[in-house]
Design a protein around this motif. Structure first.
Motif: not given
Lengths: 111, 112
Positions: A7-8, A10-11, A13, A19, A106, A108
């Motif tokens: 988790k997450p 994807r993000d 930022c 993160l 993840t 990013l």
């Protein structure tokens, strides 16, 4: 084989923020590994995380930039600190004494 | 310096056209060699482990072989669903924490 979740998934930022990525395994494991996969590239090991001890970082990666926690035998976190666009990558955790089993990653993106 | 290379970088095959992917390694001590398949947006999926020269492993249309300096992944009569990036990795025997080095991968496209 172990089942690994991250988790997450994807993000997106902003530059200069941090993160924290979580990795959960469905069984107890001694070592967990964190990898980075930059766009179009293969996997590069960031660090190895043992429960109860400091993580071991590979050349080119430092604890101040990528602090890792390993509070128990099924969980670990990787923080990407003070992010820049160059940190845009897929971050993967894995487990395994020989063949490694990977989480879904993840994704990013740092703007 | 420990190094893993793969060739070709990309490969396009017609469905049913057999071929081989190469993984060459230069390491000071080999504990094991691994093949993985990676689909877009997913983590690598383990396929095979090879430990010693002469060893072979098979799974469906895939067969992996190992020599002292390289490994081959043979794909027989591939299907479109075999399209993926295939990663080779070696586990070093000189470290205490099972360090694994990955090659750059071969991107395989199988055209119907």
């Amino acid at each position: 084989s172990a089942v690994i979740s991250q988790k997450p998934s994807r993000d997106i930022c902003q530059r200069g923020t941090s993160l924290t990525i979580q990795c959960q395994v469905d069984s107890q494991v001694t070592m967990m590994f964190w990898y980075r996969q930059q766009p179009g590239q293969s996997l590069t090991l960031i660090a190895t995380a043992n429960q109860g001890s400091e993580a071991t970082y590979e050349s080119g990666f430092v604890i101040d930039k990528f602090p890792i926690s390993r509070p128990n035998l099924t969980f670990s976190t990787l923080t990407v600190s003070n992010m820049s666009p160059e940190d845009s990558s897929i971050y993967l955790c894995s487990v395994g004494d020989q063949a490694q089993y990977f989480g879904p990653g993840t994704r990013l993106l740092v703007l | 310096e420990d190094q893993v290379t793969q060739s070709p970088e990309a490969l396009r095959l017609q469905e049913g056209e057999s071929s081989s992917l190469n993984c060459s390694y230069t390491v000071s001590g080999l504990r094991g060699l691994f093949w993985y398949r990676q689909d877009p947006g997913k983590g690598p999926e383990f396929l095979f482990t090879l430990y010693s020269a002469g060893e072979e492993k098979e799974k469906e249309r895939l067969k992996a072989t190992l020599t002292k300096k390289e490994s081959f992944l043979h794909i027989t009569a591939p299907k479109p669903e075999d399209s993926a990036t295939y990663l080779c990795a070696v586990q070093l025997s000189k470290t205490s924490y099972d360090k694994v080095i990955f090659g750059p991968g071969t991107s395989l496209s199988v055209i119907p």
